[in-house]
Design a protein around this motif. Structure first.
Motif, PDB file in Angstrom:
ATOM      1  N   SER A  18       0.807  -1.225   0.000  1.00 44.09           N
ATOM      2  CA  SER A  18       0.000   0.000   0.000  1.00 44.09           C
ATOM      3  C   SER A  18       0.839   1.273   0.000  1.00 44.09           C
ATOM      4  O   SER A  18       0.287   2.372  -0.141  1.00 44.09           O
ATOM      5  CB  SER A  18      -0.934   0.000   1.209  1.00 44.09           C
ATOM      6  N   LYS A  30       0.057   3.372  -2.979  1.00 41.67           N
ATOM      7  CA  LYS A  30      -1.249   4.008  -3.180  1.00 41.67           C
ATOM      8  C   LYS A  30      -1.208   5.530  -3.360  1.00 41.67           C
ATOM      9  O   LYS A  30      -2.020   6.082  -4.102  1.00 41.67           O
ATOM     10  CB  LYS A  30      -2.195   3.652  -2.025  1.00 41.67           C
ATOM     11  N   PRO A  53     -10.882  -7.793  -5.216  1.00 44.06           N
ATOM     12  CA  PRO A  53      -9.987  -7.351  -4.145  1.00 44.06           C
ATOM     13  C   PRO A  53     -10.728  -7.238  -2.819  1.00 44.06           C
ATOM     14  O   PRO A  53     -11.927  -7.006  -2.782  1.00 44.06           O
ATOM     15  CB  PRO A  53      -9.505  -5.978  -4.635  1.00 44.06           C
ATOM     16  N   ASN A  87     -10.356  -5.732   1.433  1.00 43.11           N
ATOM     17  CA  ASN A  87      -9.627  -4.887   2.375  1.00 43.11           C
ATOM     18  C   ASN A  87      -8.896  -5.756   3.391  1.00 43.11           C
ATOM     19  O   ASN A  87      -9.222  -6.930   3.590  1.00 43.11           O
ATOM     20  CB  ASN A  87     -10.591  -3.942   3.092  1.00 43.11           C
ATOM     21  N   TYR A  88      -7.927  -5.184   4.034  1.00 38.47           N
ATOM     22  CA  TYR A  88      -7.144  -5.911   5.031  1.00 38.47           C
ATOM     23  C   TYR A  88      -8.031  -6.432   6.155  1.00 38.47           C
ATOM     24  O   TYR A  88      -7.846  -7.528   6.670  1.00 38.47           O
ATOM     25  CB  TYR A  88      -6.061  -4.984   5.601  1.00 38.47           C
ATOM     26  N   ASN A 109      -8.368  -0.968   0.223  1.00 40.11           N
ATOM     27  CA  ASN A 109      -7.943  -1.503  -1.067  1.00 40.11           C
ATOM     28  C   ASN A 109      -8.958  -1.275  -2.184  1.00 40.11           C
ATOM     29  O   ASN A 109      -8.583  -0.922  -3.309  1.00 40.11           O
ATOM     30  CB  ASN A 109      -7.658  -3.001  -0.942  1.00 40.11           C
ATOM     31  N   LEU A 155      -2.459  -1.810  -5.750  1.00 39.31           N
ATOM     32  CA  LEU A 155      -2.217  -2.288  -4.394  1.00 39.31           C
ATOM     33  C   LEU A 155      -0.753  -2.630  -4.160  1.00 39.31           C
ATOM     34  O   LEU A 155      -0.410  -3.250  -3.149  1.00 39.31           O
ATOM     35  CB  LEU A 155      -3.093  -3.509  -4.117  1.00 39.31           C
ATOM     36  N   PHE A 174      -2.352  -9.003  -1.755  1.00 37.55           N
ATOM     37  CA  PHE A 174      -2.933  -7.692  -1.513  1.00 37.55           C
ATOM     38  C   PHE A 174      -4.229  -7.665  -0.725  1.00 37.55           C
ATOM     39  O   PHE A 174      -5.164  -6.992  -1.082  1.00 37.55           O
ATOM     40  CB  PHE A 174      -3.133  -6.950  -2.837  1.00 37.55           C
ATOM     41  N   ARG A 207      -2.486  -3.567   3.970  1.00 40.87           N
ATOM     42  CA  ARG A 207      -2.533  -2.117   4.181  1.00 40.87           C
ATOM     43  C   ARG A 207      -1.103  -1.640   4.238  1.00 40.87           C
ATOM     44  O   ARG A 207      -0.474  -1.269   5.064  1.00 40.87           O
ATOM     45  CB  ARG A 207      -3.336  -1.744   5.411  1.00 40.87           C
TER      46      ARG A 207
END
Length: 712
Positions: A424, A427, A462, A464-465, A484, A520, A709, A712
């Motif tokens: 990340s 990003k 995808p 998210n963490y 993400n 990502l 991915f 974060r």
């Protein structure tokens, strides 16, 4: 009867019989036969004596011939020897001295030569220490010491070695002969490397010892004792790249050889036995122990009084600040690669390079890293870390390429050589593209389940963490929380090619493949590349070219041969976009994933990064004064245990930057807060075409997107 003429007859008169007859002469004494000695009757003894007479007859003639030939050889060599001044600097390569931003020496490369010195100008303590250690009969022999040779042979045989192996019994003159390689200079045309040449010169054989003895006697005939000692003092290798005692005195103690104290002179003389082993920069205590032995020899031979010897033992030599710090090893290696090879690695001249290096900042980086590993990382961990600190124009101020620099040039530098996925930490460049296109930081985007059809790989969704969704968020919130799905959506909205181009223009051009996972951090970069890219954000949106070399000149010359004036390049994004992005990254440290890096009373901006299975953890950020990047991971890609970019890397960044900014005034970040809500940054709902930016066919097929991915 007498003759008529009265003359006596010629016939003798008859003797009267009554006369006593003469005694008969004693018969000749028979000669006694000569007594034959028993030895002459022993053929073995006779043969032995004959052999002895033959050997003696031949031997003294051969000996005389050898003596004459030796004398002629000595005279010939003596006649061909050059002046002493031509022998004091025998290096085939030059040296490189590196100066920091304050023009203080912090590192050396190549073979350092401090300048010509002579036996009558150096500190008498140094002269006495060398003689006491290496050849106490130096001033009394003619180049050879039979007593010393016999003692060395006896010691070698007693220790189970060959007579010529180990102790050599060489005088200082013989050692000089060896240093001069018996008058044969190194030539690259010989087909040998310089190391092979020196090995050949040090080779000990009977034939070579004979030549060495002849050459030594020739030097004694041609030069004075002080001349020979001067050559030795200038040519001896003393570890850490120091050739000669002047270079060693400057290298280890920061002073000239004519100013050395007894303790310092003893330490340098002790290096002659094994320079690499006893170098004080390698093992100070071992070097001091060896010096104590030399002090004892000096006392025994009358060069030091008991009081002087006791003082030398009580206050042993200490290293100079630069030598003790051994600062900038990784940085020095990097700078050496920046100049032309013929003036750095392969220079035949003595070169001085002024650099951007800051010893205070380097110390801050090393101490901050060590503090975290001492207090936050389990004992015995093999995890590695790297740090780069630079100014906004790309001037590198400090570099840590690994947890431990062993003092050997050319070690693996993780800051510039390790290409790792960025996670990340990439990003900000996705959002940089959006801001540069006019999307303000409070533009909204939906954080919700989202899937893409990747040609060749199928559907990719995808996550998210946290495996949760935040709903509608602004770009600022999305970056701060390192979400993400919003990052991928913005990536698709502004166009993949646009993001990749901006990242490449900022310096992240490490074979970025144009696929959705790039948003990502699937691409690989080095820590130096990441730090330079963030420096571009700090300076208002212009690219930077990291540099460490300011100017390069020959030693003793004022005019530089090479000058570096700055590393700022072309503009990549608008200044307003850079200021808005700085605000977003500031929020990431204030309320987002980077809160552990937050600095007390000093505004900062940064971004965390963690790759798949926590194989790499990053934190890169900046204040108004400096940019710093931190990477943590294993060399063999073993996953980190419980480590994310917002954890240990952020804490390392905090410790380093707190120390870096000690005593500096607080400056505000060049950032701009958003004014109003803008449009949504949702990707367009149409079929991708080959002509649309960001929807061109991927350069590589991404086969493991779902595994990668969730970071974060």
């Amino acid at each position: 009867m007498s003759s008529s003429n009265g003359k006596r007859p010629l016939v003798a008169d008859k003797r009267a019989t009554s006369r006593k007859p003469k005694s008969k002469p004693a018969p000749a004494r028979a000669k006694k036969p000569r007594r034959v000695r028993a030895a002459s009757r022993n053929p073995v003894v006779w043969l032995f004596r004959a052999v002895v007479r033959l050997v003696w007859g031949v031997g003294w003639r051969v000996g005389a011939l050898v003596l004459i030939v030796t004398a002629l050889a000595v005279i010939y060599y003596a006649a061909t020897l050059p002046p002493v001044s031509a022998l004091v600097d025998g290096r085939s390569r030059g040296s490189v001295t590196l100066l920091d931003r304050d023009n203080k020496v912090f590192a050396w490369r190549g073979e350092q030569f401090g300048g010509q010195i002579s036996a009558d100008t150096v500190s008498p303590h140094l002269r006495n220490a060398v003689v006491a250690t290496e050849d106490k009969r130096f001033y009394g022999h003619f180049g050879l010491s039979p007593r010393g040779i016999a003692s060395a042979v006896r010691i070698n045989l007693a220790e189970g070695r060959g007579p010529l192996s180990g102790n050599g019994g060489s005088t200082i003159t013989q050692q000089v002969a060896k240093l001069l390689c018996l008058g044969v200079p190194y030539s690259p045309e010989s087909g040998m490397t310089e190391a092979e040449y020196e090995t050949e010169c040090r080779r000990t054989t009977l034939g070579r010892k004979v030549k060495e003895a002849v050459y030594a006697m020739a030097m004694e005939l041609r030069y004075s004792k002080d001349d020979i000692l001067s050559i030795y003092l200038n040519r001896a290798y003393l570890g850490a790249g120091a050739r000669g005692f002047e270079a060693a005195a400057q290298r280890y103690f920061g002073r000239s050889a004519n100013e050395l104290l007894p303790s310092e002179a003893a330490m340098l003389a002790g290096l002659l036995k094994a320079p690499s082993r006893y170098a004080p920069t390698a093992n100070l205590q071992l070097s001091r122990d060896r010096a104590a032995t030399i002090v004892k020899l000096m006392e025994e031979q009358g060069y030091l009084t008991a009081a002087e010897a006791e003082e030398a033992r009580r206050t042993p030599a200490t290293l100079s600040e630069a030598a003790e710090a051994r600062a900038g090893g990784y940085f020095a290696d990097w700078v050496m690669d920046m100049g032309p090879t013929f003036l750095t690695e392969e220079t035949t001249e003595d070169v001085v390079i002024q650099t951007t290096f800051d010893q205070r900042i380097q110390k801050a980086a090393e101490e901050g890293l060590q503090y975290i590993f001492d207090n936050k990382v389990r004992d015995g961990s093999e995890a590695q870390a790297a740090i780069v600190v630079m100014s906004a124009d790309g001037a590198v101020r400090a570099m840590v390429g690994g947890r431990k620099f062993k003092g050997v040039a050319g070690q693996f530098n993780r800051a510039i050589q390790a290409k790792r996925q960025t996670g990340s930490a990439f990003k900000p460049f996705v959002y940089a593209a959006a801001l540069d296109m006019g999307f303000p930081p409070n533009t909204t985007v939906r954080d919700e389940p989202y899937c893409l059809d990747v040609p060749g790989s199928g559907e990719w969704c995808p996550e998210n963490y946290t495996r949760t969704f935040a709903g509608t968020v602004t770009l600022t919130q999305a970056l701060a929380q390192s979400l993400n799905i919003p990052a991928v959506k913005v990536f698709e909205r502004v166009g993949r090619e646009a993001v990749v181009k901006i990242a490449a223009d900022f310096g992240l051009a490490s074979d970025i493949a144009v696929g959705p996972a790039v948003a990502l951090g699937s691409s690989e970069s080095t820590l130096l590349e990441m730090t330079r890219a963030y420096a571009g954000i700090l300076n208002g949106g212009s690219s930077v070219d990291p540099y460490g070399l300011i100017e390069l000149r020959l030693k003793g010359e004022e005019k530089p041969l090479l000058v570096q004036e700055g590393g700022i390049g072309e503009r990549v994004i608008q200044e307003g976009a850079a200021r808005q992005l700085t605000f977003m990254m500031h929020q990431a440290m204030e309320v987002g994933t980077g809160t552990r890096a937050r600095l007390e009373g000093r505004p900062a901006a940064g971004k965390t990064g963690t790759t798949s299975a926590s194989r790499d953890a990053w934190f890169v950020g900046f204040t108004a004064d400096y940019v710093a990047g931190v990477w943590m991971g294993y060399d063999d890609n073993t996953p980190l245990t419980g480590v994310t970019g917002g954890g240990l890397p952020a804490e390392i960044w905090h410790e380093v930057m707190t120390r870096v900014h000690e005593g500096l005034p607080v400056h505000e970040l060049p950032m701009e807060a958003p004014q109003a809500v803008a449009q949504q940054a949702e990707p367009r709902r149409q079929q991708p075409t080959r002509n649309q930016p960001g929807n061109q066919t991927e350069r590589v097929i991404i086969n493991i997107l779902n595994e990668l991915f969730g970071s974060r």
